[in-house]
Design a protein around this motif. Structure first.
Motif, PDB file in Angstrom:
ATOM      1  N   VAL A 172      -5.578   0.762  -0.966  1.00  0.00           N
ATOM      2  CA  VAL A 172      -5.316   0.213  -2.294  1.00  0.00           C
ATOM      3  C   VAL A 172      -3.960  -0.471  -2.273  1.00  0.00           C
ATOM      4  O   VAL A 172      -2.972   0.086  -1.798  1.00  0.00           O
ATOM      5  CB  VAL A 172      -5.324   1.331  -3.366  1.00  0.00           C
ATOM      6  CG1 VAL A 172      -4.934   0.782  -4.730  1.00  0.00           C
ATOM      7  CG2 VAL A 172      -6.694   1.988  -3.435  1.00  0.00           C
ATOM      8  N   ARG A 226     -11.492  -1.289   2.524  1.00  0.00           N
ATOM      9  CA  ARG A 226     -11.799  -0.787   1.184  1.00  0.00           C
ATOM     10  C   ARG A 226     -11.173   0.580   0.898  1.00  0.00           C
ATOM     11  O   ARG A 226     -11.085   0.995  -0.247  1.00  0.00           O
ATOM     12  CB  ARG A 226     -13.321  -0.715   0.958  1.00  0.00           C
ATOM     13  CG  ARG A 226     -14.044  -2.039   1.125  1.00  0.00           C
ATOM     14  CD  ARG A 226     -13.632  -3.085   0.125  1.00  0.00           C
ATOM     15  NE  ARG A 226     -14.059  -2.726  -1.210  1.00  0.00           N
ATOM     16  CZ  ARG A 226     -13.611  -3.282  -2.316  1.00  0.00           C
ATOM     17  NH1 ARG A 226     -12.726  -4.234  -2.252  1.00  0.00           N
ATOM     18  NH2 ARG A 226     -14.031  -2.909  -3.487  1.00  0.00           N
ATOM     19  N   HIS A 243      -3.353  -2.007  -9.587  1.00  0.00           N
ATOM     20  CA  HIS A 243      -3.848  -1.609  -8.270  1.00  0.00           C
ATOM     21  C   HIS A 243      -5.177  -2.299  -8.013  1.00  0.00           C
ATOM     22  O   HIS A 243      -5.926  -2.602  -8.938  1.00  0.00           O
ATOM     23  CB  HIS A 243      -3.987  -0.086  -8.146  1.00  0.00           C
ATOM     24  CG  HIS A 243      -5.073   0.485  -8.990  1.00  0.00           C
ATOM     25  ND1 HIS A 243      -6.275   0.869  -8.477  1.00  0.00           N
ATOM     26  CD2 HIS A 243      -5.150   0.724 -10.316  1.00  0.00           C
ATOM     27  CE1 HIS A 243      -7.049   1.337  -9.462  1.00  0.00           C
ATOM     28  NE2 HIS A 243      -6.384   1.252 -10.576  1.00  0.00           N
ATOM     29  N   GLN A 244      -5.417  -2.577  -6.735  1.00  0.00           N
ATOM     30  CA  GLN A 244      -6.637  -3.268  -6.346  1.00  0.00           C
ATOM     31  C   GLN A 244      -7.004  -2.847  -4.933  1.00  0.00           C
ATOM     32  O   GLN A 244      -6.135  -2.756  -4.066  1.00  0.00           O
ATOM     33  CB  GLN A 244      -6.400  -4.782  -6.404  1.00  0.00           C
ATOM     34  CG  GLN A 244      -7.590  -5.602  -6.022  1.00  0.00           C
ATOM     35  CD  GLN A 244      -7.285  -7.094  -6.156  1.00  0.00           C
ATOM     36  OE1 GLN A 244      -6.178  -7.498  -6.487  1.00  0.00           O
ATOM     37  NE2 GLN A 244      -8.277  -7.914  -5.881  1.00  0.00           N
ATOM     38  N   ARG A 245      -8.286  -2.574  -4.727  1.00  0.00           N
ATOM     39  CA  ARG A 245      -8.761  -2.237  -3.382  1.00  0.00           C
ATOM     40  C   ARG A 245      -8.578  -3.438  -2.465  1.00  0.00           C
ATOM     41  O   ARG A 245      -8.833  -4.572  -2.850  1.00  0.00           O
ATOM     42  CB  ARG A 245     -10.239  -1.863  -3.404  1.00  0.00           C
ATOM     43  CG  ARG A 245     -10.492  -0.551  -4.063  1.00  0.00           C
ATOM     44  CD  ARG A 245     -11.000   0.463  -3.053  1.00  0.00           C
ATOM     45  NE  ARG A 245     -11.045   1.765  -3.722  1.00  0.00           N
ATOM     46  CZ  ARG A 245     -10.287   2.780  -3.401  1.00  0.00           C
ATOM     47  NH1 ARG A 245      -9.436   2.681  -2.416  1.00  0.00           N
ATOM     48  NH2 ARG A 245     -10.381   3.911  -4.035  1.00  0.00           N
ATOM     49  N   THR A 281       0.852  -1.184   0.000  1.00  0.00           N
ATOM     50  CA  THR A 281       0.000   0.000   0.000  1.00  0.00           C
ATOM     51  C   THR A 281       0.893   1.241   0.000  1.00  0.00           C
ATOM     52  O   THR A 281       2.087   1.149   0.299  1.00  0.00           O
ATOM     53  CB  THR A 281      -0.898   0.051   1.256  1.00  0.00           C
ATOM     54  OG1 THR A 281      -0.068   0.214   2.403  1.00  0.00           O
ATOM     55  CG2 THR A 281      -1.760  -1.189   1.383  1.00  0.00           C
TER      56      THR A 281
END
Length: 163
Positions: free
Chosen positions: A104, A101, A94-96, A64
């Motif tokens: 990222v 939430r 990138h992904q939550r 992160t």
């Protein structure tokens, strides 16, 4: 209220300390210039030196923005902005985070891995040059690293215990 000047031996230590601080700052700027020059030489203009260093430091990890900053990979510019630009340019996925939430997680794409390899090759050439020209030996490098880690710990403690 004026602060008294330090005693003579303390002044000499203070001068050495200030020289060290200035040198660390200049070395960081020079490192960024070396990376910038390498990318200009290769015709890679889409990534700046700070972004290339971020890609190098992320490596094979998934992290992160907060982790990058806490690990010391934050190089004095807006890390969120640089990560956003790297994602937009296709250097990072990138992904939550599923649990939080708001967070990222990012990792390098193959394009980002190529930048990482370029920086790694540059650093390997520098290490070979330093050794071959007798600029630094392993023992001297260990001494420098040990001293800088002690300063890092001291400064971290100063921040931690200020309140």
């Amino acid at each position: 209220m004026t602060t008294p000047l330090p005693a003579e031996p303390d002044r000499a230590f203070m001068a050495g300390y200030l020289d060290t601080l200035a040198l660390v700052e200049r070395l960081h700027r020079l490192l960024l210039d070396l990376i910038k020059d390498e990318f200009e030489r290769l015709g890679v203009l889409e990534v700046n030196a700070v972004q290339a260093l971020l890609l190098f430091n992320i490596g094979d990890n998934e992290v992160t923005a907060g982790e990058l900053k806490s690990r010391g990979y934050y190089q004095g510019s807006n890390v969120s902005y640089n990560l956003k630009k790297l994602v937009e340019a296709g250097y990072m996925h990138h992904q939550r985070c599923q649990i939080d939430r708001r967070s990222v997680r990012v990792r390098l794409t193959p394009k980002g891995q190529e930048i990482r390899r370029t920086v790694a090759a540059l650093f390997a050439r520098h290490a070979d040059g330093l050794r071959a020209k007798g600029v630094l030996e392993a023992a001297a490098l260990d001494d420098i690293t040990t001293a800088l880690r002690r300063m890092e710990r001291f400064w971290s403690d100063q921040i931690r215990y200020i309140y």
